[in-house]
Design a protein around this motif. Structure first.
Motif, PDB file in Angstrom:
ATOM      1  N   GLY A  79       0.825  -1.197   0.000  1.00 47.27           N
ATOM      2  CA  GLY A  79       0.000   0.000   0.000  1.00 47.27           C
ATOM      3  C   GLY A  79       0.859   1.247   0.000  1.00 47.27           C
ATOM      4  O   GLY A  79       2.088   1.191  -0.002  1.00 47.27           O
ATOM      5  N   LEU A  80       0.204   2.384  -0.017  1.00 44.96           N
ATOM      6  CA  LEU A  80       0.931   3.655  -0.046  1.00 44.96           C
ATOM      7  C   LEU A  80       1.617   3.926   1.282  1.00 44.96           C
ATOM      8  O   LEU A  80       1.066   3.634   2.343  1.00 44.96           O
ATOM      9  CB  LEU A  80      -0.028   4.801  -0.370  1.00 44.96           C
ATOM     10  CG  LEU A  80      -0.356   4.994  -1.851  1.00 44.96           C
ATOM     11  CD1 LEU A  80      -1.607   5.828  -2.019  1.00 44.96           C
ATOM     12  CD2 LEU A  80       0.817   5.650  -2.566  1.00 44.96           C
ATOM     13  N   ASN A  85       5.384   2.764   8.803  1.00 48.21           N
ATOM     14  CA  ASN A  85       5.585   1.699   7.840  1.00 48.21           C
ATOM     15  C   ASN A  85       6.456   0.624   8.480  1.00 48.21           C
ATOM     16  O   ASN A  85       7.160   0.862   9.459  1.00 48.21           O
ATOM     17  CB  ASN A  85       6.242   2.259   6.579  1.00 48.21           C
ATOM     18  CG  ASN A  85       5.416   3.354   5.940  1.00 48.21           C
ATOM     19  OD1 ASN A  85       4.309   3.124   5.462  1.00 48.21           O
ATOM     20  ND2 ASN A  85       5.946   4.576   5.946  1.00 48.21           N
ATOM     21  N   THR A  86       6.446  -0.579   7.916  1.00 43.66           N
ATOM     22  CA  THR A  86       7.131  -1.715   8.522  1.00 43.66           C
ATOM     23  C   THR A  86       8.593  -1.418   8.817  1.00 43.66           C
ATOM     24  O   THR A  86       9.094  -1.714   9.910  1.00 43.66           O
ATOM     25  CB  THR A  86       7.014  -2.952   7.613  1.00 43.66           C
ATOM     26  OG1 THR A  86       5.624  -3.292   7.466  1.00 43.66           O
ATOM     27  CG2 THR A  86       7.752  -4.142   8.211  1.00 43.66           C
ATOM     28  N   HIS A 113       9.990   5.391  -3.392  1.00 38.98           N
ATOM     29  CA  HIS A 113      11.213   5.988  -2.849  1.00 38.98           C
ATOM     30  C   HIS A 113      11.068   6.273  -1.356  1.00 38.98           C
ATOM     31  O   HIS A 113      12.046   6.234  -0.611  1.00 38.98           O
ATOM     32  CB  HIS A 113      11.553   7.280  -3.607  1.00 38.98           C
ATOM     33  CG  HIS A 113      10.495   8.335  -3.501  1.00 38.98           C
ATOM     34  ND1 HIS A 113       9.367   8.338  -4.297  1.00 38.98           N
ATOM     35  CD2 HIS A 113      10.386   9.417  -2.689  1.00 38.98           C
ATOM     36  CE1 HIS A 113       8.614   9.393  -3.974  1.00 38.98           C
ATOM     37  NE2 HIS A 113       9.210  10.050  -3.008  1.00 38.98           N
ATOM     38  N   THR A 114       9.817   6.538  -0.912  1.00 36.09           N
ATOM     39  CA  THR A 114       9.589   6.789   0.513  1.00 36.09           C
ATOM     40  C   THR A 114       9.814   5.518   1.320  1.00 36.09           C
ATOM     41  O   THR A 114      10.254   5.562   2.473  1.00 36.09           O
ATOM     42  CB  THR A 114       8.155   7.298   0.730  1.00 36.09           C
ATOM     43  OG1 THR A 114       7.939   8.438  -0.097  1.00 36.09           O
ATOM     44  CG2 THR A 114       7.924   7.669   2.186  1.00 36.09           C
ATOM     45  N   ALA A 123      18.502  -2.415   5.501  1.00 32.66           N
ATOM     46  CA  ALA A 123      18.236  -2.288   4.072  1.00 32.66           C
ATOM     47  C   ALA A 123      16.740  -2.342   3.828  1.00 32.66           C
ATOM     48  O   ALA A 123      15.993  -2.988   4.581  1.00 32.66           O
ATOM     49  CB  ALA A 123      18.932  -3.397   3.288  1.00 32.66           C
ATOM     50  N   THR A 124      16.289  -1.662   2.788  1.00 34.92           N
ATOM     51  CA  THR A 124      14.925  -1.809   2.300  1.00 34.92           C
ATOM     52  C   THR A 124      14.970  -1.973   0.790  1.00 34.92           C
ATOM     53  O   THR A 124      15.870  -1.456   0.123  1.00 34.92           O
ATOM     54  CB  THR A 124      14.027  -0.600   2.652  1.00 34.92           C
ATOM     55  OG1 THR A 124      14.566   0.572   2.026  1.00 34.92           O
ATOM     56  CG2 THR A 124      13.933  -0.393   4.147  1.00 34.92           C
ATOM     57  N   ALA A 125      13.997  -2.697   0.251  1.00 34.41           N
ATOM     58  CA  ALA A 125      13.893  -2.884  -1.192  1.00 34.41           C
ATOM     59  C   ALA A 125      12.422  -2.950  -1.567  1.00 34.41           C
ATOM     60  O   ALA A 125      11.554  -3.173  -0.715  1.00 34.41           O
ATOM     61  CB  ALA A 125      14.621  -4.154  -1.627  1.00 34.41           C
ATOM     62  N   TYR A 126      12.143  -2.751  -2.846  1.00 34.18           N
ATOM     63  CA  TYR A 126      10.769  -2.764  -3.351  1.00 34.18           C
ATOM     64  C   TYR A 126      10.703  -3.658  -4.580  1.00 34.18           C
ATOM     65  O   TYR A 126      11.552  -3.569  -5.470  1.00 34.18           O
ATOM     66  CB  TYR A 126      10.317  -1.342  -3.716  1.00 34.18           C
ATOM     67  CG  TYR A 126       8.897  -1.257  -4.225  1.00 34.18           C
ATOM     68  CD1 TYR A 126       7.843  -1.006  -3.357  1.00 34.18           C
ATOM     69  CD2 TYR A 126       8.606  -1.435  -5.578  1.00 34.18           C
ATOM     70  CE1 TYR A 126       6.538  -0.928  -3.820  1.00 34.18           C
ATOM     71  CE2 TYR A 126       7.308  -1.372  -6.041  1.00 34.18           C
ATOM     72  CZ  TYR A 126       6.275  -1.112  -5.167  1.00 34.18           C
ATOM     73  OH  TYR A 126       4.976  -1.043  -5.628  1.00 34.18           O
TER      74      TYR A 126
END
Length: 264
Positions: A79-80, A85-86, A113-114, A123-126
């Protein structure tokens, strides 16, 4: 990973933007506000559901990070970006936590990007993918997460958008890829407390949105946890899952049931 900005039709309502509107976000268009208000008129509880699910996410991630030592999260149906956020919840406690977000929504992709902000230690990834594509999810997540170590699979309000025969198989495939000691955090909509309003909401949603949804019974939702051991208090309304009654006003009758379960 490419984050090319997709074309977005601002004249067609979209579920992610409507949900963002109910949470108090600003990333929506007039059509989303119109449909969101129509659904809220049919089912005033929907705003409580949206906020209760977000609070459930925060409590579940906090528990898994502090009590279970989880440092890896796979959040499907992200979601947006809004608040808590997690990755924000997890990395406040454990800066080294690693999070992979998954969504197929072009609106979410535009704002990814947020979600990709991270502590230097973590680290974060999408991943641009759908719950219906578990192999794509697992392949992409493997670039950031170590599937030899426990992972928390987050599925909050996403399975409702997938038909039974696909939803159960997709969730099972993702669960199979997790090592022992991993967790499933899951919640979705029901018709336990306000059946008339919840059915009217689904009907209006499906008339207006390009992402149909369905309500399921708690018994049907329990099937998503098969093979995992539910933590106390089990599958319950999300507002009741390890919540402080003082913080919720003692109200737990929201038509979204959820739980946290461990792979043993």
């Amino acid at each position: 990973m490419s984050l090319d900005r997709p074309l977005i039709n601002s004249h067609v309502p979209h579920s992610a933007r409507i949900w963002n509107y109910w949470l108090g976000g600003k990333d929506c268009y007039e059509i989303d506000r119109q449909v969101g208000d129509q659904i809220r008129e049919l089912n005033p509880e929907i705003v409580d559901i949206a906020r209760a699910q977000r609070a459930f996410l925060k409590r579940a991630v906090t528990h898994l990070t502090t009590e279970a030592g989880i440092r890896q999260f796979l959040d499907v149906g992200t979601g947006l970006p809004t608040f808590d956020n997690t990755h924000e919840v997890a990395q406040r406690i454990a800066p080294e936590a690693r999070i992979v977000y998954v969504d197929h929504d072009p609106v979410v992709l535009q704002h990814a990007h947020t979600l990709l902000t991270s502590t230097s230690e973590g680290a974060t990834a999408y991943i641009d993918a759908d719950l219906r594509q578990p192999e794509t999810i697992l392949s992409g997540a493997g670039n950031t997460l170590d599937f030899d170590r426990p992972v928390a699979l987050m599925l909050l309000g996403i399975a409702a958008h997938v038909p039974d025969e696909i939803a159960y198989a997709a969730v099972e495939r993702l669960k199979d890829a997790l090592p022992v000691g991993s967790y499933l955090v899951f919640c979705d909509s029901t018709e336990v407390f306000h059946p008339v309003e919840m059915r009217a909401m689904v009907q209006r949603w499906n008339e207006a949105s390009d992402n149909p949804r369905v309500n399921r019974t708690p018994e049907q939702l329990t099937g998503f946890f098969e093979g995992f051991e539910l933590l106390e208090p089990g599958l319950v309304p999300v507002a009741e899952w390890r919540a402080d009654p003082a913080a919720t006003g003692g109200r737990g009758d929201v038509d979204s049931f959820g739980g946290v379960a461990r792979k043993v």
